[in-house]
Design a protein around this motif. Structure first.
Motif, short mmCIF file in Angstrom:
data_model
loop_
_atom_site.label_atom_id
_atom_site.label_comp_id
_atom_site.label_asym_id
_atom_site.label_seq_id
_atom_site.Cartn_x
_atom_site.Cartn_y
_atom_site.Cartn_z
N LYS A 189 25.22 36.46 37.44
CA LYS A 189 25.87 37.59 38.11
C LYS A 189 27.28 37.84 37.60
CE LYS A 189 27.53 35.44 42.40
NZ LYS A 189 27.27 35.30 43.81
N PHE A 190 27.92 36.82 36.99
CA PHE A 190 29.27 37.04 36.45
C PHE A 190 29.17 37.49 34.99
CE2 PHE A 190 30.01 33.36 39.47
CZ PHE A 190 30.47 34.16 40.50
N LYS A 191 30.11 38.33 34.58
CA LYS A 191 30.12 38.77 33.19
C LYS A 191 30.97 37.86 32.31
CE LYS A 191 28.63 43.51 33.46
NZ LYS A 191 28.42 43.94 34.85
N THR A 192 31.66 36.89 32.95
CA THR A 192 32.42 35.92 32.18
C THR A 192 32.02 34.51 32.62
OG1 THR A 192 34.20 36.06 33.82
CG2 THR A 192 34.46 37.39 31.84
N ASP A 199 38.15 30.73 30.22
CA ASP A 199 37.16 31.74 30.61
C ASP A 199 36.94 32.70 29.45
OD1 ASP A 199 39.34 33.43 30.83
OD2 ASP A 199 38.70 34.32 32.72
N VAL A 238 34.26 32.29 57.44
CA VAL A 238 32.93 32.47 56.86
C VAL A 238 33.01 33.49 55.73
CG1 VAL A 238 30.63 33.46 57.31
CG2 VAL A 238 31.62 31.79 58.91
N ASN A 239 33.75 34.57 55.97
CA ASN A 239 33.89 35.58 54.93
C ASN A 239 34.58 35.00 53.69
OD1 ASN A 239 33.98 38.31 53.82
ND2 ASN A 239 36.18 38.14 54.17
N ASP A 240 35.64 34.20 53.90
CA ASP A 240 36.33 33.59 52.76
C ASP A 240 35.40 32.68 51.97
OD1 ASP A 240 38.59 34.85 53.56
OD2 ASP A 240 39.60 33.08 54.37
N LEU A 295 32.02 32.65 51.89
CA LEU A 295 30.94 33.36 51.20
C LEU A 295 31.49 34.17 50.03
CD1 LEU A 295 28.66 34.48 54.18
CD2 LEU A 295 28.46 32.45 52.73
N SER A 296 32.73 34.69 50.18
CA SER A 296 33.34 35.41 49.07
C SER A 296 33.64 34.46 47.91
CB SER A 296 34.65 36.08 49.50
OG SER A 296 34.40 37.05 50.48
N ASP A 309 31.24 34.17 45.30
CA ASP A 309 31.16 35.32 44.39
C ASP A 309 32.26 35.32 43.34
OD1 ASP A 309 28.88 36.39 45.48
OD2 ASP A 309 29.91 37.89 46.71
N SER A 310 33.00 34.22 43.22
CA SER A 310 34.08 34.17 42.25
C SER A 310 34.04 32.83 41.52
CB SER A 310 35.42 34.35 42.96
OG SER A 310 36.45 33.70 42.25
#
Lengths: 422, 433
Positions: free
Chosen positions: B21-24, B93, B363-365, B367-368, B371-372
């Motif tokens: 899912k990541f481009k790098t 990266d 929870v938001n932090d 789960l986010s 994504d990083s």
């Protein structure tokens, strides 16, 4: 919604313009749980003079930022709390040219998006709440007064510009914000927070049609004319003054050089101009430029050094600076490096490598939802499409970059601001 | 996302997260060593000196040209403090192969090789690090150490920690002290560098599209020359349960500033005996973690005493810090209000909304973070050091289950140990009111 694909970089954009004038941009990101949304107005600290119903208004410094603080107040409570209670990480920022309200969440996206649209389009200010905010914003301003980066920047803006409101701190001063009343906030909200002067951008795990539906259902269907802006008399190509120095509680001298680029072009031409500037500056002063590496080796620059071209309030300008034990020597050497490039042009091998590196940097932005979302809105205000920049970048030649340096990075356009230790 | 963890070389653990899912892609290599006053500056200096040049890229120009031609890959020194462990190495990266314009391949292997070479095969003369590189980077390290004072917020936190933990390694800043840095010479640094390589356990992290076998092979090849001596496997952090004296100590620095900075240090106490990481995080979020926290709502929103007031916990060391920017005249008021809010958390005086908001934000932090790549790297480095095996999604699920009673228990043993204030030099007339 209109769908546009960029297969080479694996991105798809859905876009629409509502009858009320609001542009919407949605970039779906498969495989991600989070979504980023920003609702941004083309209104910032520099937009102080404007026309409202034929009447000229002149507002105190700091209104855009004050509004940002007060927008979160809703008749039923604080919108920031509502967003956080629904799992969103929300915030806002105000710059010279824009005010942006944004959130990131991993659940209840549609609900949060509707909260965002509702609170940004609902002005609700009372004398009491406006007065109370003054204490908080005064503390924020006082914090900037102790921040050497902020002070070296503000001093530079005052060197570069004679009339443009870029001279004033976005947050205003403790004195200027005393003049801000609920009526001033209502007036500015009416003029600048109409959907036609804004952009809605979403990046992430979101359904484009649902985004459009939420905007249609919540925002006014009426269109409105765009506000007239006044940034004062034309600026000369040269800075007002060329040197500023002040003393602060810092460990090492800090400097910021600036260059006036003149009025900023709009549309695709402006985008090409900005990309050329970015690439030329990367070759000239970037982390792998001969000038930076030479000065790093001599101990005149360190990793705090950075540079970039900025465009706001109708003006383009370059900022370059960082810590240096001898700011004047570093500044002189940087301008001398530009003069040499102006005469001989960039080395083509260097240019080709830098272009590859610039491509990598652009790819990196695609994974940074906030940067991508904000750039879509900024691109919209500037009349261009940031996702086209991959194609545009490849068309820029070494001669273009050299010519840009020859024209713009010249001592007569430059000024130097320094903060020295006690 | 497929996760694997394996020892790829003696004492070298590698965590791989495979995802397209990541481009790098992201690759980091971290040597773990004890944080101490005697060695912190030397350790912090090593990656910067190594980054100056290698056998095949002998100077910064050659390194820069190499990285630019690898589509602007970044390879940067990483020096971090996790409790009383100093993590020293590099992160890189780079664009994922699927998104290279000419469909070039092998970028991961080239980056891993360059990272390995930077760590293990620096540009040396007679086996010693080059004196000009060491001198130049030592000056920059000294500039960085002295520059701590420029950011008054992080400086206040640093001073508070230093004053709170005088007899603990935790007091040492990740960059070390000016005195130690000034004394570093190239011969001693070379000796220290060799010892660090031989004795440090290593944590490697990769996140990207390549399958784990390929990533492990690339790193194993790149680190094949890593010398392995007697490894320091007893690394850890000493958690002090109680405050140093009976009550909180206080200290004030005076500088030329307009806004005062209040930094308060706490020991988490009994909760660290068998730490419930999820409950401790929720406790911090309720107290001062975000905009719906008690500190933000009361110290800022209700009393307008400050622009910011927030708390943060270090769960490796078992300490908590509150930082707030205030007028010097409001010192007593702010201090009292912060104490009152902590007491409210300890008393369980927490509304359903406060608890739910704190949990939603956390929870938001978490789960986010999934994504990083950068956030995942930081998360797993800490988990691996703590010996914890769950990922951010699982931790988010634990957070969901935290009750008010759990929060009260997590807060029950908290003791204020240090109150530090950085204030302006001018006598404030209003303070007399």
């Amino acid at each position: 919604m209109q769908r546009i694909d960029w297969p080479a970089i694996g991105e798809t954009l859905y876009t629409a313009k509502l009858p009320n004038g609001l542009p919407i941009f949605v970039v779906p990101k498969p495989g991600y749980r989070k979504s980023f949304a920003c609702y941004m107005t083309n209104y910032g600290g520099a937009d102080r003079r404007f026309t409202l119903a034929g009447e000229r208004k002149d507002t105190p410094a700091g209104v855009a930022h004050y509004l940002e603080h007060k927008m979160f107040d809703m008749p039923e409570g604080n919108a920031l709390m509502a967003l956080e209670a629904a799992g969103a990480n929300a915030n806002a920022f105000t710059s010279e040219a824009e005010t942006c309200y944004h959130f990131t969440c991993t659940e209840r996206f549609d609900e949060n998006l509707r909260t965002l649209l509702r609170f940004v389009s609902t002005p609700y200010y009372t004398q009491e709440s406006v007065d109370k905010e003054r204490g908080i914003i005064s503390q924020e301003i006082r914090m900037y007064e102790d921040d050497p980066d902020d002070q070296v920047y503000m001093a530079l803006m005052r060197l570069l510009f004679a009339h443009n409101p870029l001279r004033d701190d976005v947050a205003g001063t403790v004195e200027s914000i005393q003049e801000i009343t609920p009526q001033v906030l209502y007036d500015c909200h009416k003029v600048f927070y109409h959907p036609s002067n804004m952009a809605l951008c979403v990046v992430g795990n979101a359904d484009p049609e649902a985004v459009e539906r939420a905007a249609r259902e919540i925002l006014t269907p009426e269109s409105a004319p765009l506000p007239g802006r006044d940034y004062g008399p034309d600026e000369t190509p040269e800075p007002v003054e060329t040197r500023s120095e002040r003393v602060m509680e810092v460990s090492a001298p800090l400097f910021l050089g600036g260059l006036k680029l003149g009025p900023a072009a709009k549309g695709p031409e402006g985008q090409r101009e900005r990309l050329t500037a970015g690439l030329a500056l990367r070759c000239l002063y970037g982390r792998s430029s001969p000038a930076y590496l030479d000065l790093y080796d001599k101990g005149l620059l360190n990793a705090t050094f950075g540079c970039g071209a900025e465009y706001a309030a109708g003006q383009g300008y370059v900022l370059f600076g960082g810590e240096s034990k001898d700011p004047q020597a570093a500044y002189d050497a940087l301008l001398a490096a530009a003069e040499a490039v102006g005469q001989k042009g960039f080395d083509t091998a260097l240019f080709d490598r830098q272009k590859k590196a610039a491509y990598g940097a652009q790819i990196r932005v695609l994974g940074d939802f906030r940067s991508l979302g904000v750039s879509l809105a900024e691109g919209c205000f500037a009349g261009c499409q940031p996702l086209d920049s991959f194609r545009e970048l490849s068309a820029i030649t070494c001669d273009d970059a050299s010519a840009w340096v020859r024209e713009h990075v010249v001592p007569s356009r430059a000024a130097l601001s320094v903060v020295r230790p006690k | 996302m497929r996760q694997t963890r394996r020892e790829i070389l003696p004492g070298v653990m590698m965590t791989c997260l495979q995802t397209d899912k990541f481009k790098t892609g992201l690759l980091s290599v971290n040597l773990l060593t004890r944080l101490s006053r005697e060695t912190a500056a030397k350790n912090a200096l090593i990656p910067s000196v190594l980054r100056r040049g290698t056998v095949s890229c002998p100077d910064m120009d050659a390194m820069a040209a190499r990285l630019d031609s690898l589509y602007g890959a970044r390879l940067e020194p990483a020096v971090r403090k996790k409790g009383e462990i100093q993590c020293v190495g590099f992160w890189a990266d780079f664009v994922d192969e699927a998104w290279l314009p000419e469909g070039e391949g092998g970028l991961l292997e080239q980056i891993a090789a360059l990272l390995g070479e930077t760590l293990l095969a620096p540009n040396t003369r007679g086996g010693l690090l080059l004196p000009q590189y060491v001198d130049s980077e030592r000056e920059k390290l000294l500039e960085d150490i002295r520059a701590r004072v420029n950011d008054k917020i992080s400086y206040s936190r640093y001073r508070m920690t230093e004053l709170m933990c005088p007899a603990e390694d935790y007091a040492v800043d990740v960059l070390g002290t000016e005195e130690e840095a000034e004394a570093v010479g190239y011969v001693a640094l070379t000796r220290h560098y060799r010892a660090l390589l031989a004795s440090s356990p290593v944590e490697v992290f990769y996140c990207g599209a390549a399958d784990p076998e390929r990533a492990q092979r690339a790193v194993r090849d790149a680190l094949a020359a890593l010398p392995r001596g007697e490894l320091d496997m007893d690394l850890g952090t000493d958690i002090r349960m109680n405050r140093v004296e009976e009550g909180p100590r206080t200290f004030t620095d005076v500088m030329d500033v307009t806004q005062g900075k209040l930094a308060i240090g706490y020991r988490l106490g009994a909760a660290m005996e068998e730490p419930d990481m999820a409950a401790l995080r929720v406790m911090n979020a309720v107290f001062g973690g975000g905009v719906s926290s008690k500190l933000f709502m009361n110290v800022r929103e209700k009393l307008s005493l400050c622009y910011f007031a927030s708390s943060g916990v270090d769960l490796v060391k078992g300490v908590m810090a509150v930082i707030s920017g205030i007028e010097a005249a409001d010192y007593d008021k702010a201090l009292a209000e912060i104490g009152r809010q902590l007491q409210a958390v300890q008393d369980g005086d927490i509304t359903d909304e406060e608890l739910a908001s704190a949990k939603r934000g956390l929870v938001n932090d978490l789960l986010s973070a999934a994504d990083s790549a950068g956030a995942l790297e930081a998360f797993w480095l800490e988990q691996n050091i703590l010996g914890l095996e769950y990922g951010p999604e699982e931790l988010a699920a634990f957070v969901e289950d935290v009750t008010r009673e759990d929060v009260v228990k997590a807060a029950s043993g908290i003791g204020c140990d240090m109150v530090y204030f950085l204030r302006g030099s001018e006598v404030d007339e209003d303070a007399e009111d």
